[in-house]
Design an enzyme around this catalytic site. Structure first.
Site, PDB file in Angstrom:
ATOM      1  N   GLN A   9      36.580  40.193  32.544  1.00 22.65           N
ATOM      2  CA  GLN A   9      37.356  41.381  32.874  1.00 22.65           C
ATOM      3  C   GLN A   9      37.646  42.193  31.609  1.00 22.65           C
ATOM      4  O   GLN A   9      37.852  41.642  30.526  1.00 22.65           O
ATOM      5  CB  GLN A   9      38.677  40.984  33.536  1.00 22.65           C
ATOM      6  CG  GLN A   9      38.529  40.247  34.861  1.00 22.65           C
ATOM      7  CD  GLN A   9      38.249  41.187  36.032  1.00 22.65           C
ATOM      8  OE1 GLN A   9      37.975  42.354  35.852  1.00 22.65           O
ATOM      9  NE2 GLN A   9      38.319  40.658  37.240  1.00 22.65           N
ATOM     10  N   ASN A  66      35.990  35.792  43.886  1.00 19.06           N
ATOM     11  CA  ASN A  66      36.119  36.953  42.994  1.00 19.06           C
ATOM     12  C   ASN A  66      34.746  37.611  42.888  1.00 19.06           C
ATOM     13  O   ASN A  66      34.093  37.556  41.842  1.00 19.06           O
ATOM     14  CB  ASN A  66      36.628  36.509  41.624  1.00 19.06           C
ATOM     15  CG  ASN A  66      36.820  37.673  40.678  1.00 19.06           C
ATOM     16  OD1 ASN A  66      37.135  38.782  41.089  1.00 19.06           O
ATOM     17  ND2 ASN A  66      36.614  37.427  39.393  1.00 19.06           N
ATOM     18  N   GLU A 102      28.789  29.712  40.161  1.00 19.86           N
ATOM     19  CA  GLU A 102      28.418  30.989  39.548  1.00 19.86           C
ATOM     20  C   GLU A 102      26.908  30.995  39.315  1.00 19.86           C
ATOM     21  O   GLU A 102      26.331  29.962  38.946  1.00 19.86           O
ATOM     22  CB  GLU A 102      29.163  31.139  38.212  1.00 19.86           C
ATOM     23  CG  GLU A 102      28.686  32.227  37.293  1.00 19.86           C
ATOM     24  CD  GLU A 102      28.823  33.611  37.899  1.00 19.86           C
ATOM     25  OE1 GLU A 102      27.846  34.375  37.825  1.00 19.86           O
ATOM     26  OE2 GLU A 102      29.898  33.916  38.462  1.00 19.86           O
ATOM     27  N   TYR A 125      32.015  32.571  42.682  1.00 15.98           N
ATOM     28  CA  TYR A 125      31.836  33.657  41.713  1.00 15.98           C
ATOM     29  C   TYR A 125      32.792  33.416  40.531  1.00 15.98           C
ATOM     30  O   TYR A 125      33.549  34.288  40.134  1.00 15.98           O
ATOM     31  CB  TYR A 125      32.122  35.036  42.324  1.00 15.98           C
ATOM     32  CG  TYR A 125      31.433  35.311  43.642  1.00 15.98           C
ATOM     33  CD1 TYR A 125      30.136  35.829  43.675  1.00 15.98           C
ATOM     34  CD2 TYR A 125      32.081  35.075  44.843  1.00 15.98           C
ATOM     35  CE1 TYR A 125      29.504  36.095  44.891  1.00 15.98           C
ATOM     36  CE2 TYR A 125      31.462  35.334  46.056  1.00 15.98           C
ATOM     37  CZ  TYR A 125      30.174  35.841  46.072  1.00 15.98           C
ATOM     38  OH  TYR A 125      29.554  36.098  47.279  1.00 15.98           O
ATOM     39  N   CYS A 151      37.576  57.324  21.182  1.00 17.39           N
ATOM     40  CA  CYS A 151      38.112  57.218  22.548  1.00 17.39           C
ATOM     41  C   CYS A 151      39.354  56.332  22.593  1.00 17.39           C
ATOM     42  O   CYS A 151      39.370  55.225  22.057  1.00 17.39           O
ATOM     43  CB  CYS A 151      37.043  56.661  23.477  1.00 17.39           C
ATOM     44  SG  CYS A 151      37.596  56.465  25.182  1.00 17.39           S
ATOM     45  N   CYS A 183      37.541  43.954  43.187  1.00 15.82           N
ATOM     46  CA  CYS A 183      37.552  45.186  42.398  1.00 15.82           C
ATOM     47  C   CYS A 183      37.167  46.384  43.250  1.00 15.82           C
ATOM     48  O   CYS A 183      36.986  47.488  42.737  1.00 15.82           O
ATOM     49  CB  CYS A 183      36.620  45.072  41.192  1.00 15.82           C
ATOM     50  SG  CYS A 183      34.888  44.794  41.627  1.00 15.82           S
TER      51      CYS A 183
END
Length: 360
Positions: free
Chosen positions: A198, A290, A246, A227, A74, A317
């Protein structure tokens, strides 16, 4: 896929503008140029479903019938990361780890998760139905380490349930080293096996730089990073004091370790971001959020709306949940927005916004 990359960026920008139109102020909200990604070989993490047989395992995805589709070639992955897949497949055969058959609900090895650091070091996790194969993995692991010199961290994750999730709660270390160093613009973030990071390092670096610019221009004396994960945003900010929150204790330990190495005045807390924020006696000057795809939710949005916090940097996101959260915070105006194409060749993207409290 099938569109030129330039068209993809235009489409994503239009999509984000449409979703955030209601929260934007005509003439005052500034849309900064989108941050593009390399079009291929951009992912630092491969999440591969294992299928097939012990003799001929496949690493990739499942088709509609639950059969394995091999994706070792891939183009999402950098060449050095792709080069590790054949060695992992050979190891599955050598250690006699039976791939999990989803339709039949039998077998052991469900996924292999491979992460590559910017310096080329690798983290490999075997997601297993039980601990049955762990002894054989330990026995044959030296041969895999010899075949893949870049392999630094190996663990086994146990996921006994038959359900569509990536990993379970139990992580068994198989190497002495259990953190991967993800250097982003000179900040060495420590990634443990179950910590979030990420998937596009190049675009992540641009996202952190943008947030740092917004924060630096605000000159806050106190910042909360809610977060915070392994401290990506918090440790790229320059403020007198930063508190990161977190839920993952592993991520918090990693963030604290990096802060200590850098000599940063940052504190990290393992707690639910919303519950923690609502329990504090005083609000900071600036908050970075986030959140996962679901957004920050009604309770935290309500708190931010009434808290008196002057500025918020919101990294999302999922622009749908971002728009919903912005609608719940009308006192905070969207001043600047930027799209970060974390996921080229898909409809997904990251968008970051600088919010400022409107004058009374």
């Amino acid at each position: 896929m099938g569109r030129s990359y330039a068209e993809q960026l235009v489409h994503k920008q239009e999509h984000a503008r449409g979703l955030l139109a209601a929260a934007s102020d005509a003439g005052t909200t500034v849309w900064l140029p989108p941050v593009a990604s390399p079009e291929a070989a951009f992912r630092n993490k491969a999440k591969m479903v294992v299928a097939g047989t012990v003799a001929e395992p496949t690493l990739g995805i499942l088709d509609a019938a639950g059969r394995g589709v091999d994706l070792q070639g891939c183009g999402l992955y950098p060449p050095d990361l792709r080069a590790a897949f054949p060695a992992v497949a050979r190891f599955v055969t050598r250690a006699a780890i039976e791939p999990y058959d989803v339709p039949a609900r039998r077998g052991e090895l469900k996924h292999v998760l491979v992460t590559q650091a910017p310096d080329g070091a690798l983290m490999l996790r075997f997601v297993l139905r039980s601990q049955e194969a762990v002894t054989r993995i330990r026995k044959h692991l030296p041969s895999l380490l010899a075949e893949l010199p870049a392999l630094a961290v190996v663990s086994a994750n146990i996921l006994p349930e038959h359900k569509a999730v990536l990993e379970g709660d139990l992580e068994i270390p198989l190497t002495e080293q259990q953190t991967l160093t993800m250097d982003v613009d000179g900040v060495a973030l420590h990634l443990r096996p179950r910590s979030f990071f990420q998937t596009n390092t190049v675009v992540t670096a641009a996202l952190y730089r943008q947030a740092a610019q917004w924060v630096q221009a605000s000159r806050p004396t106190s910042v909360w990073d809610l977060y915070c994960g392994v401290g990506g945003f918090a440790l790229h900010l320059h403020a007198p004091h930063v508190v990161g929150v977190e839920t993952s204790e592993e991520a918090v330990a990693s963030a604290a370790a990096t802060a200590g190495e850098l000599g940063r005045a940052a504190t990290f807390v393992a707690a639910d971001a919303t519950a923690w924020a609502l329990a504090q006696p005083h609000a900071p000057d600036l908050v970075v959020v986030n959140p996962p795809r679901r957004g920050i939710g009604a309770d935290l949005a309500r708190w931010l709306e009434t808290s008196g916090v002057e500025r918020v940097v919101y990294s999302s996101c999922n622009a749908v949940s971002l728009a919903r959260d912005l609608a719940a915070m009308p006192s905070l105006a969207v001043r600047e927005v930027r799209l970060f194409d974390m996921f080229p060749q898909t409809t997904h993207y990251e968008v970051a916004a600088l919010l400022e409290r409107r004058a009374a």
